[in-house]
Design a protein around this motif. Structure first.
Motif, short mmCIF file in Angstrom:
data_model
loop_
_atom_site.label_atom_id
_atom_site.label_comp_id
_atom_site.label_asym_id
_atom_site.label_seq_id
_atom_site.Cartn_x
_atom_site.Cartn_y
_atom_site.Cartn_z
N THR A 1 -0.75 1.40 5.48
CA THR A 1 -0.36 2.63 5.38
C THR A 1 -1.05 3.58 6.11
O THR A 1 -2.38 3.34 6.44
CB THR A 1 -0.52 3.05 3.89
N GLU B 1 0.89 -1.15 -0.01
CA GLU B 1 -0.01 -0.05 -0.17
C GLU B 1 1.02 1.37 0.05
O GLU B 1 2.08 1.19 0.70
CB GLU B 1 -0.94 0.04 1.35
N SER B 2 0.41 2.28 -0.62
CA SER B 2 0.91 3.54 -0.58
C SER B 2 -0.15 4.73 -0.80
O SER B 2 -1.14 4.37 -0.82
CB SER B 2 2.15 3.71 -1.57
#
Length: 124
Positions: free
Chosen positions: A118, A6-7
């Motif tokens: 994240t 994830e980002s």
């Protein structure tokens, strides 16, 4: 085995927007149901949204309907979560997950691959 990363998390003010991304490697996502969940330390992981392999079907938690949008680009092996009108109580770690079997579900136990999460922080 698929790996998910994830980002897009970060700090945003109340009412602001963020777009989370979940990139997959190791296995194509084209036939996987994908979901987004969130969790505050010490509490259970909470369902946010899910999308079918084709993108034709989606499901949202009542608390995010009309504000969050889940989408996917199978050619890029990536799933997105657009979050608008964010609230302070939505400060959490957000996780994406993949499910190989057919059908959108909200149960964390039905998903067989998870990202590391994240952090999303919504300030007042």
């Amino acid at each position: 085995q698929v790996q998910l990363v994830e980002s897009g998390g970060g700090l945003v003010q109340t009412g602001g927007s963020l777009r989370l991304s979940c990139a997959a490697s190791g296995r194509a996502l084209g036939t996987s149901v994908m979901g987004w969940f969130r969790q505050t330390p010490g509490t259970e992981r909470e369902f946010v949204a899910a999308i079918s392999w084709s993108g034709a079907s989606t499901d949202y938690a009542d608390s995010v309907k009309g504000r969050f949008t889940i989408s996917r680009d199978n050619a890029k092996n990536t799933v997105y979560l657009q979050m608008n009108s964010l609230k302070t109580e939505e400060t959490d770690v957000y996780f994406c997950a993949a499910k190989r079997t057919y059908g959108i579900v909200r149960l964390t136990s039905q998903y067989d691959a998870w990202g590391q999460g994240t952090q999303v922080t919504v300030s007042s």
